[in-house]
Scaffold this motif. Sequence first.
Motif, mmCIF file in Angstrom:
data_model
loop_
_atom_site.group_PDB
_atom_site.id
_atom_site.type_symbol
_atom_site.label_atom_id
_atom_site.label_comp_id
_atom_site.label_asym_id
_atom_site.label_seq_id
_atom_site.Cartn_x
_atom_site.Cartn_y
_atom_site.Cartn_z
ATOM 1 N N ALA A 106 0.833 -1.203 0.000
ATOM 2 C CA ALA A 106 0.000 0.000 0.000
ATOM 3 C C ALA A 106 0.867 1.252 0.000
ATOM 4 O O ALA A 106 0.563 2.226 -0.705
ATOM 5 C CB ALA A 106 -0.922 -0.001 1.217
ATOM 6 N N GLN A 107 1.957 1.226 0.747
ATOM 7 C CA GLN A 107 2.846 2.389 0.785
ATOM 8 C C GLN A 107 3.525 2.601 -0.566
ATOM 9 O O GLN A 107 3.622 3.729 -1.052
ATOM 10 C CB GLN A 107 3.897 2.201 1.870
ATOM 11 N N LEU A 108 3.978 1.531 -1.186
ATOM 12 C CA LEU A 108 4.642 1.656 -2.475
ATOM 13 C C LEU A 108 3.689 2.100 -3.581
ATOM 14 O O LEU A 108 4.108 2.760 -4.533
ATOM 15 C CB LEU A 108 5.323 0.339 -2.855
ATOM 16 N N GLU A 109 2.419 1.743 -3.466
ATOM 17 C CA GLU A 109 1.442 2.167 -4.465
ATOM 18 C C GLU A 109 1.215 3.676 -4.411
ATOM 19 O O GLU A 109 0.766 4.268 -5.384
ATOM 20 C CB GLU A 109 0.119 1.431 -4.268
ATOM 21 N N GLN A 110 1.546 4.303 -3.295
ATOM 22 C CA GLN A 110 1.389 5.752 -3.146
ATOM 23 C C GLN A 110 2.711 6.496 -3.338
ATOM 24 O O GLN A 110 2.790 7.684 -3.076
ATOM 25 C CB GLN A 110 0.828 6.068 -1.754
ATOM 26 N N THR A 111 3.742 5.799 -3.811
ATOM 27 C CA THR A 111 5.072 6.390 -3.963
ATOM 28 C C THR A 111 5.296 6.824 -5.406
ATOM 29 O O THR A 111 4.982 6.092 -6.337
ATOM 30 C CB THR A 111 6.157 5.374 -3.550
ATOM 31 N N TYR A 112 5.841 8.008 -5.563
ATOM 32 C CA TYR A 112 6.158 8.546 -6.881
ATOM 33 C C TYR A 112 7.644 8.892 -6.929
ATOM 34 O O TYR A 112 8.241 9.279 -5.933
ATOM 35 C CB TYR A 112 5.347 9.814 -7.159
ATOM 36 N N VAL A 113 8.219 8.772 -8.121
ATOM 37 C CA VAL A 113 9.601 9.171 -8.365
ATOM 38 C C VAL A 113 9.554 10.472 -9.154
ATOM 39 O O VAL A 113 8.812 10.579 -10.127
ATOM 40 C CB VAL A 113 10.359 8.081 -9.160
ATOM 41 N N VAL A 114 10.351 11.450 -8.722
ATOM 42 C CA VAL A 114 10.394 12.738 -9.411
ATOM 43 C C VAL A 114 11.657 12.777 -10.256
ATOM 44 O O VAL A 114 12.767 12.601 -9.760
ATOM 45 C CB VAL A 114 10.388 13.904 -8.398
ATOM 46 N N ASP A 115 11.483 12.999 -11.575
ATOM 47 C CA ASP A 115 12.644 13.072 -12.477
ATOM 48 C C ASP A 115 13.273 14.464 -12.407
ATOM 49 O O ASP A 115 12.738 15.362 -11.746
ATOM 50 C CB ASP A 115 12.247 12.687 -13.907
ATOM 51 N N PRO A 116 14.422 14.652 -13.060
ATOM 52 C CA PRO A 116 15.119 15.959 -12.989
ATOM 53 C C PRO A 116 14.286 17.141 -13.483
ATOM 54 O O PRO A 116 14.520 18.276 -13.073
ATOM 55 C CB PRO A 116 16.346 15.752 -13.872
ATOM 56 N N GLN A 117 13.297 16.901 -14.344
ATOM 57 C CA GLN A 117 12.447 17.988 -14.843
ATOM 58 C C GLN A 117 11.308 18.311 -13.882
ATOM 59 O O GLN A 117 10.526 19.219 -14.117
ATOM 60 C CB GLN A 117 11.853 17.639 -16.222
ATOM 61 N N GLY A 118 11.165 17.529 -12.818
ATOM 62 C CA GLY A 118 10.112 17.773 -11.842
ATOM 63 C C GLY A 118 8.843 16.986 -12.096
ATOM 64 O O GLY A 118 7.844 17.194 -11.413
ATOM 65 N N ASN A 119 8.857 16.089 -13.081
ATOM 66 C CA ASN A 119 7.675 15.271 -13.375
ATOM 67 C C ASN A 119 7.592 14.100 -12.411
ATOM 68 O O ASN A 119 8.593 13.479 -12.088
ATOM 69 C CB ASN A 119 7.740 14.744 -14.811
ATOM 70 N N LYS A 120 6.387 13.792 -11.962
ATOM 71 C CA LYS A 120 6.173 12.668 -11.060
ATOM 72 C C LYS A 120 5.809 11.432 -11.871
ATOM 73 O O LYS A 120 4.998 11.498 -12.792
ATOM 74 C CB LYS A 120 5.038 12.960 -10.081
ATOM 75 N N HIS A 121 6.415 10.307 -11.524
ATOM 76 C CA HIS A 121 6.121 9.026 -12.165
ATOM 77 C C HIS A 121 5.827 8.005 -11.087
ATOM 78 O O HIS A 121 6.580 7.864 -10.124
ATOM 79 C CB HIS A 121 7.323 8.534 -12.992
ATOM 80 N N LYS A 122 4.731 7.312 -11.261
ATOM 81 C CA LYS A 122 4.356 6.269 -10.318
ATOM 82 C C LYS A 122 5.296 5.080 -10.474
ATOM 83 O O LYS A 122 5.735 4.761 -11.585
ATOM 84 C CB LYS A 122 2.917 5.830 -10.569
ATOM 85 N N LEU A 123 5.631 4.428 -9.371
ATOM 86 C CA LEU A 123 6.470 3.243 -9.429
ATOM 87 C C LEU A 123 5.726 2.139 -10.164
ATOM 88 O O LEU A 123 4.514 1.998 -10.042
ATOM 89 C CB LEU A 123 6.830 2.765 -8.027
ATOM 90 N N ARG A 124 6.478 1.341 -10.955
ATOM 91 C CA ARG A 124 5.868 0.245 -11.692
ATOM 92 C C ARG A 124 6.455 -1.077 -11.229
ATOM 93 O O ARG A 124 7.585 -1.140 -10.759
ATOM 94 C CB ARG A 124 6.146 0.399 -13.192
ATOM 95 N N HIS A 125 5.669 -2.143 -11.400
ATOM 96 C CA HIS A 125 6.176 -3.500 -11.119
ATOM 97 C C HIS A 125 7.139 -3.888 -12.206
ATOM 98 O O HIS A 125 6.956 -3.581 -13.374
ATOM 99 C CB HIS A 125 5.015 -4.518 -11.096
ATOM 100 N N LYS A 126 8.193 -4.588 -11.824
ATOM 101 C CA LYS A 126 9.159 -5.067 -12.828
ATOM 102 C C LYS A 126 8.865 -6.496 -13.168
ATOM 103 O O LYS A 126 8.364 -7.252 -12.451
ATOM 104 C CB LYS A 126 10.580 -4.944 -12.306
#
Length: 66
Positions: free
Chosen positions: A46-66
């Motif tokens: 549940a915590q990881l589903e609410q986690t986003y990665v911010v790239d150098p341009q400031g865009n948020k990307h949701k974590l994906r399953h590998k």
Amino acid sequence: MEQAKIDRINVLARKSKAEGLTEAEREEQAALRREYVAAVKRNLTAQLEQTYVVDPQGNKHKLRHK
């Protein structure tokens, strides 16, 4: 998981180290541990589903399953 169950896990762990457990207590301990691990996995997911990665341009990307 309720605090009472976590307390019971701890009681059984202390008793196991001190004097050993009966077969019924070993089964209870195993079941409680499985339930605890499942609860931790659910919370982490549940915590990881609410986690986003911010790239150098400031865009948020949701974590994906590998």
